[in-house]
Design an enzyme around this catalytic site. Structure first.
Site: not given
Ligand code: F6P
Length: 327
Positions: A132, A167, A174-175
């Protein structure tokens, strides 16, 4: 008087990040160079509570620098959030004569370390390992570069099909609380829009921006959405805007955990090696309860409390640039 450090333990905790193995390798080899005994704790704080420690030597960390995931495994421990769990963890460190710990992880990991350090006298040093990039006190965290490269590669592929079919694609990266991955992915993949938790782009702003680009005869559009964006993830946003664009067929792609795996980039391996090395050097120099990071090419040690509670600023120039380059 501070105790001389002779035995240290290293562990990975929280979400895994590519490059964690390279950091473990650097810690083990640097510690061995200084004649310290080094132990690996399996499964983060859960393994610390259960006493899952194993002796590591340089040969145990051979052939891992290029591997994703973490050889020490990882976990998010609910028990460590309790005083009783932390006491058990302390007792198992004492049982192995551990004088100091090196924690590789993110926000949750350092929050745990910070609370632990107030209750028990075992110094900790943190190494920022999370895709992140949301920790204050380091320009980059281990795994961020690999995650962004993975996301950009995926968006390049989506671009081909978006172009072929005219499209509008919403691609979620993620984040949960931070938009660093989304911002870099958006710039690196030439996206038309980037939605991140740190800015308050409304659905109306987004529609306006997409209308402008369709007026300029853009035949397809890519919008990168951080999962923690205030208006929801890519699915919700696509649902909110799809009726406004009948000339585009709206689609959603969620990259998800692909971003967490894979072989670390050279940049992440070098960063992990530097931080692993300086974590051990820091302990030797008497640092404790700090996270080691690199800011403007300089090694910095930031107290855990500050690393987790201070907001890492979004690069404002990047934000402006992303908007201009999307025109
Ligand atoms: O903290 C890193 C992260 O990849 C986040 O970006 C994401 O929301 C989270 O972990 C997901 O975590 P898990 O795979 O443990 O559910």
């Amino acid at each position: 008087m501070e105790k001389t450090i002779k035995r240290i333990a290293v562990f990975t905790s929280g979400g895994d990040a590519p490059g964690m193995n390279a950091a473990v390798r650097a810690v083990v080899r640097t510690a061995t160079y200084y004649d310290l005994h080094i132990y690996g704790i399996l499964r983060g704080y859960s393994g610390m509570i259960e006493g899952e420690l194993k002796r590591l030597e340089t040969k145990n960390v051979g052939n891992i620098i290029h591997r994703g995931g973490t050889m020490l495994k990882t976990a998010r421990s609910k028990r460590f959030m309790t005083k009783e769990g932390r006491k058990l963890a302390y007792e198992s460190l004492l049982a192995h004569d551990i004088d100091a710990c090196i924690a590789i992880g993110g926000n949750g990991t350092f929050t745990g370390a910070s609370i632990f350090s107030k209750e028990h006298n075992i110094p900790f040093i943190g190494i920022p390992g999370t895709i992140d990039n949301d920790l204050f006190g380091t320009d980059y965290t281990i795994g961020f570069d690999t995650a962004v490269n993975t996301a950009v590669e995926a968006v390049d592929k989506i671009r081909d099909t978006a172009d072929s079919h005219n499209r509008l694609f919403f691609v979620e990266v993620m984040g949960r609380h931070a938009g660093h991955i989304a911002l870099s992915t958006g710039i690196g993949s030439g996206a038309s829009g980037i939605l991140i938790p740190e800015t308050d782009t409304s659905i109306d702003d987004l529609v306006l921006m997409l209308k402008k680009s369709s007026k300029r005869k853009k035949l397809f559009s890519l919008v990168i959405v951080a999962e923690g964006n205030q208006n929801g993830g890519a699915m919700e946003i696509a649902e909110k805007v799809k009726n406004k664009f009948d000339h585009y067929d709206t689609k959603v792609a969620i990259i998800g955990h692909l971003q967490r795996g894979g072989s670390p980039t050279a940049k992440d391996r070098v960063l992990a090696s530097q931080l692993g090395f300086h974590a051990v050097e820091g302990l030797q120099a008497g640092k404790k309860n700090v996270m080691v990071g690199i800011v403007n090419n300089q090694i910095k040690y930031t107290p855990f409390k500050k690393a987790i509670s201070s907001q890492k600023d979004m690069n404002q120039v990047y934000l402006k640039m992303a908007e201009i380059l999307a025109l």
